[in-house]
Design an enzyme around this catalytic site. Sequence first.
Site, PDB file in Angstrom:
ATOM      1  N   LYS A 116       0.815  -1.217   0.000  1.00 40.04           N
ATOM      2  CA  LYS A 116       0.000   0.000   0.000  1.00 40.04           C
ATOM      3  C   LYS A 116       0.854   1.276   0.000  1.00 40.04           C
ATOM      4  O   LYS A 116       0.482   2.285  -0.608  1.00 40.04           O
ATOM      5  CB  LYS A 116      -0.953   0.003   1.201  1.00 40.04           C
ATOM      6  CG  LYS A 116      -1.776  -1.261   1.366  1.00 40.04           C
ATOM      7  CD  LYS A 116      -2.671  -1.533   0.180  1.00 40.04           C
ATOM      8  CE  LYS A 116      -3.551  -2.757   0.426  1.00 40.04           C
ATOM      9  NZ  LYS A 116      -4.386  -3.097  -0.738  1.00 40.04           N
ATOM     10  N   GLY A 164      -8.917  -5.217   3.741  1.00 31.71           N
ATOM     11  CA  GLY A 164     -10.107  -5.628   4.464  1.00 31.71           C
ATOM     12  C   GLY A 164     -10.387  -4.829   5.719  1.00 31.71           C
ATOM     13  O   GLY A 164     -11.101  -5.292   6.613  1.00 31.71           O
ATOM     14  N   LYS A 237     -16.683  -2.191   5.819  1.00 33.39           N
ATOM     15  CA  LYS A 237     -17.900  -1.616   5.265  1.00 33.39           C
ATOM     16  C   LYS A 237     -19.161  -2.387   5.667  1.00 33.39           C
ATOM     17  O   LYS A 237     -19.149  -3.607   5.769  1.00 33.39           O
ATOM     18  CB  LYS A 237     -17.776  -1.564   3.742  1.00 33.39           C
ATOM     19  CG  LYS A 237     -16.551  -0.810   3.248  1.00 33.39           C
ATOM     20  CD  LYS A 237     -16.220  -1.152   1.813  1.00 33.39           C
ATOM     21  CE  LYS A 237     -14.875  -0.551   1.409  1.00 33.39           C
ATOM     22  NZ  LYS A 237     -14.425  -1.012   0.082  1.00 33.39           N
ATOM     23  N   GLU A 275      -9.633   3.273  -4.274  1.00 36.18           N
ATOM     24  CA  GLU A 275     -10.325   3.832  -3.119  1.00 36.18           C
ATOM     25  C   GLU A 275      -9.820   5.245  -2.831  1.00 36.18           C
ATOM     26  O   GLU A 275      -8.613   5.501  -2.856  1.00 36.18           O
ATOM     27  CB  GLU A 275     -10.143   2.926  -1.911  1.00 36.18           C
ATOM     28  CG  GLU A 275     -10.582   1.492  -2.196  1.00 36.18           C
ATOM     29  CD  GLU A 275     -11.062   0.762  -0.968  1.00 36.18           C
ATOM     30  OE1 GLU A 275     -11.025   1.350   0.135  1.00 36.18           O
ATOM     31  OE2 GLU A 275     -11.492  -0.385  -1.105  1.00 36.18           O
ATOM     32  N   GLU A 288      -5.808   3.566  -1.821  1.00 39.30           N
ATOM     33  CA  GLU A 288      -5.228   2.278  -2.166  1.00 39.30           C
ATOM     34  C   GLU A 288      -5.984   1.652  -3.326  1.00 39.30           C
ATOM     35  O   GLU A 288      -7.044   2.146  -3.737  1.00 39.30           O
ATOM     36  CB  GLU A 288      -5.260   1.324  -0.974  1.00 39.30           C
ATOM     37  CG  GLU A 288      -6.663   1.000  -0.490  1.00 39.30           C
ATOM     38  CD  GLU A 288      -6.684   0.114   0.752  1.00 39.30           C
ATOM     39  OE1 GLU A 288      -7.456  -0.859   0.747  1.00 39.30           O
ATOM     40  OE2 GLU A 288      -5.938   0.394   1.713  1.00 39.30           O
ATOM     41  N   ARG A 292      -8.768  -6.997  -6.979  1.00 35.34           N
ATOM     42  CA  ARG A 292      -9.681  -8.136  -6.953  1.00 35.34           C
ATOM     43  C   ARG A 292     -11.102  -7.651  -7.138  1.00 35.34           C
ATOM     44  O   ARG A 292     -11.361  -6.437  -7.195  1.00 35.34           O
ATOM     45  CB  ARG A 292      -9.568  -8.852  -5.608  1.00 35.34           C
ATOM     46  CG  ARG A 292      -9.747  -7.876  -4.439  1.00 35.34           C
ATOM     47  CD  ARG A 292      -9.740  -8.555  -3.101  1.00 35.34           C
ATOM     48  NE  ARG A 292      -9.620  -7.628  -1.985  1.00 35.34           N
ATOM     49  CZ  ARG A 292     -10.598  -6.895  -1.477  1.00 35.34           C
ATOM     50  NH1 ARG A 292     -11.809  -6.959  -2.016  1.00 35.34           N
ATOM     51  NH2 ARG A 292     -10.402  -6.086  -0.455  1.00 35.34           N
TER      52      ARG A 292
END
Length: 453
Positions: A116, A164, A237, A275, A288, A292
Site C-alpha cells: 500500500k 479488508g 464496510k 479507493e 489504495e 480483486r
Amino acid sequence: MFTTVLIANRGEIALRVARTCREMGIRTVVAHSTADRDSAPVRFADDARHIGPTPAKRSYLNLAAIVEAAVQCEADAIHPGYGFLSEDADLAEVAAQHGMTFIGPRPDVMARLSDKAAARTVMAEAGLPVLPGSATAITALAEAEAVAEEIGFPLIIKAAAGGGGRGMTVVWDRRHLPRAFAETRASAQTVFNDGRVYLERYLEVARHVEVQVLCDDHGNGVHLGERDCSVQRRHQKLIEEAPAPELPPGLADRMGRAAVQGALAVGYTGVGTFEFLVDADGSAYFMEINCRIQVEHPVTEMIYGVDLIREQIAVAAGRPLTLTQEDLDARRRGVAIECRINAEDPARDFRPTPGLITEFEPPGGPFTRVDTHCRAGWTVTPDYDPLLAKLIVWADDRDQALARMDRALSEFHIAGRGVQTSRDFLRDVLAHPHFRRAKHSTSLVDQMRVAGM
C-alpha cells in the site's frame, strides 16, 4: 475461453463465481475446507476438492494445497474471489508456473500494488492526489516520528500489506505514537505476515468513495462509476451505494478518469477498485487499490447491467473489452444500495455471533437481490468472516431505493442458536438523518454508538 476454473474461496462469492461460470459453459471446481464440505458452493459446483481442515491458515490460505487441487482437477484457471489469497502475487506466480491463469492482474503488477505504501507513491507519480504521508514503508519508530513531525496529527498508521479494513490505528497526539506504532506493526505481522507500516494524514470527517475499473491486456481501460462505502465499523464496510450521493459537481467524473489513468499507467488488467477519501471541502485523495473483485460489486452491476465476474473472466482469458466508456456512461441508470447482513451483535461492539441457523427466509420483491450461501441448518463457525448475506436493491432514485431497502430488510428473517444479525442496526443507519441527507461520513457508526442508537 477456460474449460475448468478452480474457485479458491468460500461462501457467497464462491457461489457467485460458480453461477457465472455455469452460464459461460465453464466447468467449476470448488476448493473447500472441512467445515465447508456441505456448503452451497460445493453443492452447486461441478466438482469439489478438500484442501484442509477448518482453520483458514490450513485451507483457504494454504497456497500449496490450492495449487495441488487445481492441478488434480486439471483447471486452466484459478478464481480467488475476495479475501484470503485474492491479492497474493505468489499464488498468481505459482499458477502461471503450472500453466494456469490467475484471474486477476499479473503477478508483478499485483506485487507492486499490494504494498500500500508503494502504491501511494506509484499513483502520485501517475498524477493522482494523495494525502501527506510516508513515501515508503516504515519499520523503525524514529522514522515514524520524523514523518509524524512533518505531516502532523491526527494521523493513521496502516499495514503496508493490509486490506479488508484491518491493520489500521488512528493516533491523535505524539504521546501515543510509540505504543500505536508497536501495536500496529505487531498486528500487521500476525495478520499479514508483514510488519511494515506507513503513515498518512488522518481525515476525521471524510467520505469513503471508490471507483470500479476494468482493464484488458490490450491497453484498454474503463471505469464503471463510483460507490460510496462510508458506513463502516472498524474500517470495514456495512452499507454501500452507487452512485455516491451528493458529490461536488464533476468530482465523480474526475475520480473515474484518474482511476483509469492510474490503472493503465501500471499495466493493470482485470477488475480493480481505486479507493479515495473525500474531505469536507470536496477534495478527493487516493488511498489504495484493491486488486480483486469487491464484496460490494453488485451495486455497480445493478446500475450498469454488467456482470463483472463475466467481464473479469473474459479479460483473464485474453479477450479485449467489448465495453467502451461511452457505452457505459449511456447505460448507467438509477440507484443501488447494498447492506451486508453479518452474524454479529452491534450492541456488543459488533462481536461475532456464530451458531446454528434454524430459520432463514430472505426477502423478495421487485429489483431485490440476495447473494448468500446460507440456509436453515447451516452452521456459522467463528473461523471465517461473519458475512451471511448481501442484500442489494435498485430503484430509479435514492429515496425509492432507501424505501425498498428498508422494506427488504424488514422481510429478512434469520434465527438460530446463538446467531444474531446486524439487520436492525442497518435499518437504524438507513433512517439516520445524516445518512438520509447524504451528509454522513466514515464516523457515522461511531457517532451512533456514542448516542446509544
